[in-house]
Design a protein around this motif. Sequence first.
Motif, PDB file in Angstrom:
ATOM      1  N   UNK A 118      17.947  -4.605 -13.838  1.00 28.35           N
ATOM      2  CA  UNK A 118      18.949  -4.621 -12.765  1.00 28.35           C
ATOM      3  C   UNK A 118      18.703  -5.768 -11.798  1.00 28.35           C
ATOM      4  N   UNK A 119      17.454  -6.013 -11.434  1.00 24.11           N
ATOM      5  CA  UNK A 119      17.134  -7.098 -10.500  1.00 24.11           C
ATOM      6  C   UNK A 119      17.451  -8.460 -11.116  1.00 24.11           C
ATOM      7  N   UNK A 120      17.102  -8.651 -12.380  1.00 25.24           N
ATOM      8  CA  UNK A 120      17.399  -9.927 -13.043  1.00 25.24           C
ATOM      9  C   UNK A 120      18.897 -10.148 -13.169  1.00 25.24           C
ATOM     10  N   UNK A 121      19.638  -9.098 -13.518  1.00 24.89           N
ATOM     11  CA  UNK A 121      21.095  -9.238 -13.634  1.00 24.89           C
ATOM     12  C   UNK A 121      21.715  -9.570 -12.282  1.00 24.89           C
ATOM     13  N   UNK A 122      21.201  -8.971 -11.218  1.00 21.23           N
ATOM     14  CA  UNK A 122      21.731  -9.248  -9.872  1.00 21.23           C
ATOM     15  C   UNK A 122      21.478 -10.699  -9.480  1.00 21.23           C
ATOM     16  N   UNK A 123      20.287 -11.200  -9.793  1.00 17.04           N
ATOM     17  CA  UNK A 123      19.971 -12.589  -9.444  1.00 17.04           C
ATOM     18  C   UNK A 123      20.838 -13.561 -10.245  1.00 17.04           C
ATOM     19  N   UNK A 124      20.987 -13.302 -11.552  1.00 18.25           N
ATOM     20  CA  UNK A 124      21.830 -14.180 -12.379  1.00 18.25           C
ATOM     21  C   UNK A 124      23.275 -14.160 -11.910  1.00 18.25           C
ATOM     22  N   UNK A 125      23.763 -13.002 -11.514  1.00 17.42           N
ATOM     23  CA  UNK A 125      25.138 -12.918 -11.018  1.00 17.42           C
ATOM     24  C   UNK A 125      25.287 -13.696  -9.709  1.00 17.42           C
ATOM     25  N   UNK A 127      23.712 -16.325  -8.968  1.00 16.95           N
ATOM     26  CA  UNK A 127      23.720 -17.745  -9.335  1.00 16.95           C
ATOM     27  C   UNK A 127      24.993 -18.147 -10.071  1.00 16.95           C
ATOM     28  N   UNK A 128      25.904 -17.211 -10.274  1.00 14.07           N
ATOM     29  CA  UNK A 128      27.160 -17.519 -10.955  1.00 14.07           C
ATOM     30  C   UNK A 128      27.091 -17.389 -12.457  1.00 14.07           C
ATOM     31  N   UNK A 129      25.974 -16.916 -13.001  1.00 10.81           N
ATOM     32  CA  UNK A 129      25.820 -16.769 -14.447  1.00 10.81           C
ATOM     33  C   UNK A 129      26.242 -15.338 -14.840  1.00 10.81           C
ATOM     34  N   UNK A 130      27.536 -15.102 -14.822  1.00 10.44           N
ATOM     35  CA  UNK A 130      28.038 -13.749 -15.056  1.00 10.44           C
ATOM     36  C   UNK A 130      27.824 -13.304 -16.509  1.00 10.44           C
ATOM     37  N   UNK A 131      28.045 -14.202 -17.468  1.00 12.73           N
ATOM     38  CA  UNK A 131      27.847 -13.836 -18.875  1.00 12.73           C
ATOM     39  C   UNK A 131      26.375 -13.527 -19.136  1.00 12.73           C
ATOM     40  N   UNK A 132      25.493 -14.332 -18.545  1.00 11.79           N
ATOM     41  CA  UNK A 132      24.059 -14.081 -18.718  1.00 11.79           C
ATOM     42  C   UNK A 132      23.666 -12.750 -18.075  1.00 11.79           C
ATOM     43  N   UNK A 133      24.275 -12.436 -16.927  1.00 11.74           N
ATOM     44  CA  UNK A 133      23.977 -11.160 -16.273  1.00 11.74           C
ATOM     45  C   UNK A 133      24.406  -9.988 -17.157  1.00 11.74           C
ATOM     46  N   UNK A 134      25.595 -10.108 -17.776  1.00 15.95           N
ATOM     47  CA  UNK A 134      26.064  -9.052 -18.683  1.00 15.95           C
ATOM     48  C   UNK A 134      25.162  -8.963 -19.910  1.00 15.95           C
ATOM     49  N   UNK A 135      24.720 -10.129 -20.406  1.00 15.98           N
ATOM     50  CA  UNK A 135      23.878 -10.151 -21.604  1.00 15.98           C
ATOM     51  C   UNK A 135      22.549  -9.432 -21.358  1.00 15.98           C
ATOM     52  N   UNK A 136      21.958  -9.616 -20.183  1.00 15.41           N
ATOM     53  CA  UNK A 136      20.672  -8.956 -19.927  1.00 15.41           C
ATOM     54  C   UNK A 136      20.864  -7.468 -19.692  1.00 15.41           C
ATOM     55  N   UNK A 137      22.020  -7.075 -19.139  1.00 20.86           N
ATOM     56  CA  UNK A 137      22.304  -5.648 -19.002  1.00 20.86           C
ATOM     57  C   UNK A 137      22.536  -4.998 -20.370  1.00 20.86           C
ATOM     58  N   UNK A 138      23.056  -5.793 -21.309  1.00 19.69           N
ATOM     59  CA  UNK A 138      23.339  -5.269 -22.654  1.00 19.69           C
ATOM     60  C   UNK A 138      22.060  -4.971 -23.443  1.00 19.69           C
ATOM     61  N   UNK A 139      20.899  -5.344 -22.906  1.00 21.29           N
ATOM     62  CA  UNK A 139      19.657  -4.964 -23.576  1.00 21.29           C
ATOM     63  C   UNK A 139      19.422  -3.460 -23.529  1.00 21.29           C
ATOM     64  N   UNK A 140      20.086  -2.788 -22.600  1.00 17.44           N
ATOM     65  CA  UNK A 140      20.055  -1.328 -22.544  1.00 17.44           C
ATOM     66  C   UNK A 140      21.078  -0.788 -23.540  1.00 17.44           C
ATOM     67  N   UNK A 141      20.659   0.115 -24.415  1.00 20.67           N
ATOM     68  CA  UNK A 141      21.547   0.607 -25.467  1.00 20.67           C
ATOM     69  C   UNK A 141      22.739   1.367 -24.905  1.00 20.67           C
ATOM     70  N   UNK A 142      22.588   1.978 -23.732  1.00 23.13           N
ATOM     71  CA  UNK A 142      23.721   2.681 -23.135  1.00 23.13           C
ATOM     72  C   UNK A 142      24.800   1.702 -22.693  1.00 23.13           C
ATOM     73  N   UNK A 143      24.378   0.584 -22.089  1.00 23.56           N
ATOM     74  CA  UNK A 143      25.338  -0.442 -21.686  1.00 23.56           C
ATOM     75  C   UNK A 143      25.989  -1.066 -22.915  1.00 23.56           C
ATOM     76  N   UNK A 144      25.184  -1.338 -23.940  1.00 21.60           N
ATOM     77  CA  UNK A 144      25.713  -1.938 -25.169  1.00 21.60           C
ATOM     78  C   UNK A 144      26.785  -1.049 -25.796  1.00 21.60           C
ATOM     79  N   UNK A 145      26.496   0.255 -25.883  1.00 24.58           N
ATOM     80  CA  UNK A 145      27.449   1.185 -26.480  1.00 24.58           C
ATOM     81  C   UNK A 145      28.720   1.281 -25.647  1.00 24.58           C
ATOM     82  N   UNK A 146      28.580   1.310 -24.336  1.00 22.74           N
ATOM     83  CA  UNK A 146      29.767   1.392 -23.478  1.00 22.74           C
ATOM     84  C   UNK A 146      30.634   0.146 -23.608  1.00 22.74           C
ATOM     85  N   UNK A 147      30.008  -1.031 -23.769  1.00 20.34           N
ATOM     86  CA  UNK A 147      30.780  -2.268 -23.953  1.00 20.34           C
ATOM     87  C   UNK A 147      31.535  -2.248 -25.280  1.00 20.34           C
TER      88      UNK A 147
END
Length: 241
Positions: A118-125, A127-147
């Motif tokens: 969560x902290x890494x995704x917040x920092x990337x977001x 910095x304007x790296x929204x796709x990278x923020x989503x990608x690091x959140x997708x490492x959680x299987x619950x987020x991946x399944x919901x996407x």
Amino acid sequence: MNYYVTGALIIMLVVLALCARPAQADTTQTNTSGSNTSIDGGYESTTTTTYESGSESTSTTNNTTNSDIRSSPPSASAPSYNAMTQDVCAVGISAGVQTFGIGISGGKHVTDKNCERLKLARILNDFGMKVAAVAILCQDERVFESMIQAGTPCPIDGKIGKEAKKLWAKYDHERPDYDTYVKRMKAREKKEKAIAKEKALEEKKRLKEEAKMTKEFEKIDQETEKVILPAKKPINWKEPR
């Protein structure tokens, strides 16, 4: 000569002091976990007095002493582990076990992966790296399944959308929820086979009923022809004269 006598007396006194022990009754000692019980007793004293006239007086005294000493075992204190700052994703875990006579305790730090994510995704977001923020959140299987369920698959190899969906289908072993995904696919395959088998049975039953109805219709047609059309008389052909 006096020296020898004095030395002999000293030796005799030392021997008597070492060998002589005070009178003590029988003692029973019982030790159990958490208690120490000592039972001392069995003292018996008998006194006999004889008078001049010939009469006699006897008295007996019994004395029993019981002592019960209980002591609680010392407690084992588990150490406390604290995060030094609020920006550290670590949790302290400690435990202790105490038995009679011995105690063990210990502790350690455990990293909270979800907190770090969560902290890494917040920092990337930020910095304007929204796709990278989503990608690091997708490492959680619950987020991946919901996407996946939302129709917006997680990024992979710089691809998003339909292209990412194709790559995830090709390299499904890289999914964070691979074990759950395989289990779900096996369940779906089993269900599809059951549905296909049920459809095949229904189709077979339908064809059987259609064949039966066809035979009945043919039988009805034959009976109808016999009733409507009269029997034809045979024609006798004669040779011309």
